[in-house]
Design an enzyme around this catalytic site. Structure first.
Site, PDB file in Angstrom:
ATOM      1  N   SER A 194      53.453  31.610  -7.115  1.00  0.00           N
ATOM      2  CA  SER A 194      54.510  32.473  -6.619  1.00  0.00           C
ATOM      3  C   SER A 194      54.711  32.233  -5.133  1.00  0.00           C
ATOM      4  O   SER A 194      54.059  31.400  -4.528  1.00  0.00           O
ATOM      5  CB  SER A 194      54.136  33.932  -6.834  1.00  0.00           C
ATOM      6  OG  SER A 194      53.113  34.297  -5.934  1.00  0.00           O
ATOM      7  N   LYS A 195      55.614  32.994  -4.565  1.00  0.00           N
ATOM      8  CA  LYS A 195      55.953  32.792  -3.157  1.00  0.00           C
ATOM      9  C   LYS A 195      54.754  32.942  -2.243  1.00  0.00           C
ATOM     10  O   LYS A 195      54.658  32.313  -1.212  1.00  0.00           O
ATOM     11  CB  LYS A 195      57.018  33.802  -2.741  1.00  0.00           C
ATOM     12  CG  LYS A 195      58.348  33.549  -3.393  1.00  0.00           C
ATOM     13  CD  LYS A 195      59.418  34.444  -2.795  1.00  0.00           C
ATOM     14  CE  LYS A 195      60.769  34.199  -3.435  1.00  0.00           C
ATOM     15  NZ  LYS A 195      60.837  34.733  -4.785  1.00  0.00           N
ATOM     16  N   ARG A 196      53.847  33.796  -2.641  1.00  0.00           N
ATOM     17  CA  ARG A 196      52.697  34.048  -1.768  1.00  0.00           C
ATOM     18  C   ARG A 196      51.530  33.128  -2.084  1.00  0.00           C
ATOM     19  O   ARG A 196      50.463  33.265  -1.533  1.00  0.00           O
ATOM     20  CB  ARG A 196      52.232  35.496  -1.915  1.00  0.00           C
ATOM     21  CG  ARG A 196      53.335  36.505  -1.751  1.00  0.00           C
ATOM     22  CD  ARG A 196      52.739  37.878  -1.717  1.00  0.00           C
ATOM     23  NE  ARG A 196      51.738  37.955  -0.679  1.00  0.00           N
ATOM     24  CZ  ARG A 196      51.851  38.725   0.396  1.00  0.00           C
ATOM     25  NH1 ARG A 196      52.910  39.463   0.540  1.00  0.00           N
ATOM     26  NH2 ARG A 196      50.903  38.774   1.290  1.00  0.00           N
TER      27      ARG A 196
END
Length: 422
Positions: A194-196
């Site tokens: 994911s983005k993180r």
RNA sequence: GGCCCCGUCGUCUAGUGGCCUAGGACUCUGGCUUCUCAAGCCAGCUACGAGGGUUCGAAUCCCUUCGGGGCUGCCA
């Protein structure tokens, strides 16, 4: 997607027979169908407020029951309805899940069954009249004659709801699209990418110098295999070989090292013209060159000697930088090495042996240096060429020395050797 | 909690009852080659989550169990 070479032949921008393709332009369609469901009794108005629902869900949880809509508004009397209306409540439209079960065949998981008692009545339209995903996708599937629904496995459990909408629309089960729920790609720490978590922005990969075809190749291999041992696959072959049936059902972990290995392979397979076209933007962006024809010509001559040495296109910047600077700057380790007495001596001898060389090509350069340093000083090649490499390229890591010197040119080589002597 | 999905080397995978003392790739380790770094070549390490069945025979079929993940919204 475009950068990756992935195109769609129907949809936004390219058009097609079942438009419009933007959900925002199809609001009326969704509303019409929701009203039809209402009229047919497949759906009903639900006046429960968010707070009420929340409270009841909490109670269900405490009672150790499956949380979900309890069906309170399924069969409201007209008296109850007018009471709610007079209170100013705005209803949502909720789909009625009949008793029974939904059974479908997932192309990569086989038959999947959901009992409806675990599929609560779900909302189709918000109180403000906007449609929910569950309604919109299903309606679009039918109206756009979608044949295959391929998506992440997180949507697996929403499939019964989607099928419920098809049924309410009067679609025969033989006309349902085929479903295939793809496994996730996980990060190295076992969490969904994911983005993180990890570098997921496609722009990052482009800036690093990953080739789109390498990314596609690698991604295809995550959760899929052609069945034999081949791994280096072109886009064309991929289109040819790919089948949903060969997709794995278990999640895969993203492995940067493997991506790099494939990227390196793809770079090595590039012809020079192509390699040049892809490398130039990096050099210009980094201001190594400004884009002059003579610079480009020199880059083109240099590419063959670095092609098998880089993993990411970005590396052309440090690799070729020495060709385009007035004076080299030594990194710390190189500066130390070149300052040592032995190294100073080597550079001096190298300079003397190179000065008479007029036919400046890598063969001549090599034989001159070998003659003076290996034969003359009796040095090991490693110790002989190391200092010369640093003096000329600024680093103890560089493309092949003699070719590099040929590309740099006689004058610049000699002057760099001179200035390396303290 | 409930429902659903998933489980072969560190990682990605091949494998659909005997060809598996489990194959390939990436990584890692060692070596060869070598002007550095790479590339290339050779070798090595390491896996069927566990336990029961079924069978002459199981990574492959069944059951249980453990572990991981997802869903459980007026998100998608």
């Amino acid at each position: 997607m475009k950068w990756l070479g992935l195109n769609w032949d129907e949809g936004p921008e390219v058009g097609g027979p079942y438009g419009p393709y933007l959900q925002s332009q199809r609001l009326e369609v969704y509303t019409d169908w929701a009203n039809t469901f209402l009229k047919n009794g497949d759906a009903y108005n639900c006046y429960c407020s968010t707070e009420e629902l929340e409270r009841r869900r909490e109670a269900q949880r405490e009672a150790n029951q499956a949380p979900g809509y309890d069906g309170k508004c399924r069969s409201l009397t007209s008296a109850e309805i007018s009471k709610y209306e007079s209170e100013g409540r705005k209803p949502v439209i909720r789909m009625r899940m009949p008793d029974g079960e939904t059974r479908f065949t997932d192309l990569i998981r086989g038959e999947v069954v959901f009992e409806h008692k675990f599929v609560p009545d779900f909302v189709l339209m918000r109180a403000d009249g906007s449609p929910l995903y569950t309604l919109a996708v299903a309606v679009d599937d039918v109206l756009m004659k979608v044949t295959h629904v391929l998506r992440g496995e997180d949507l697996l459990s929403s499939t019964p709801r989607q099928i419920r909408v098809y049924q309410a629309m009067g679609v025969a089960s033989s006309d349902f699209p085929a479903f295939a729920h793809l496994p996730f790609v996980m990060g190295t720490d076992n969490a969904k990418l994911s983005k993180r978590n990890g570098e997921v922005s496609i722009a990052w990969y482009r800036e690093e110098g990953f080739l789109p075809e390498a990314i596609c190749n690698y991604l295809a291999l995550l959760g899929w295999s052609p069945g034999d041992d081949r791994e280096n696959i072109t886009m064309e072959e991929l289109v040819q070989l790919f089948t949903i049936e060969r997709v794995n059902s278990s999640p895969a972990r993203f492995d940067m090292k493997k991506l790099e290995a494939i990227n390196g392979d793809k770079i090595r397979a590039l012809d020079i013209e192509d390699f040049l076209k892809r490398a130039l933007p990096f050099l210009i962006e980094a201001k190594v060159i400004s884009g002059l024809a003579e610079e480009i010509a020199l880059v083109k001559k240099a590419l063959p000697i670095i092609q098998e040495r880089i993993i990411r296109l970005k590396e052309v910047i440090p690799m070729l930088g020495f060709l385009f600077v007035e004076q080299v700057e030594f990194d710390q380790e190189s500066a130390t090495r070149i300052g040592e007495a032995d190294a100073q001596k080597v550079v001096g001898v190298a300079l003397d042996s190179l000065e008479p060389v007029t036919d400046w090509n890598h063969t001549q350069i090599e034989s001159a240096l070998r003659g003076s340093l290996i034969d003359g000083l009796g040095l090991k090649p490693r110790n002989a060429f190391g200092p010369v490499r640093i003096a000329v390229t600024g680093s103890h890591i560089s493309p092949p020395l003699f070719e590099s010197m040929e590309l740099l040119g006689r004058e610049r080589c000699l002057s760099r050797l001179k200035s390396a002597i303290r």
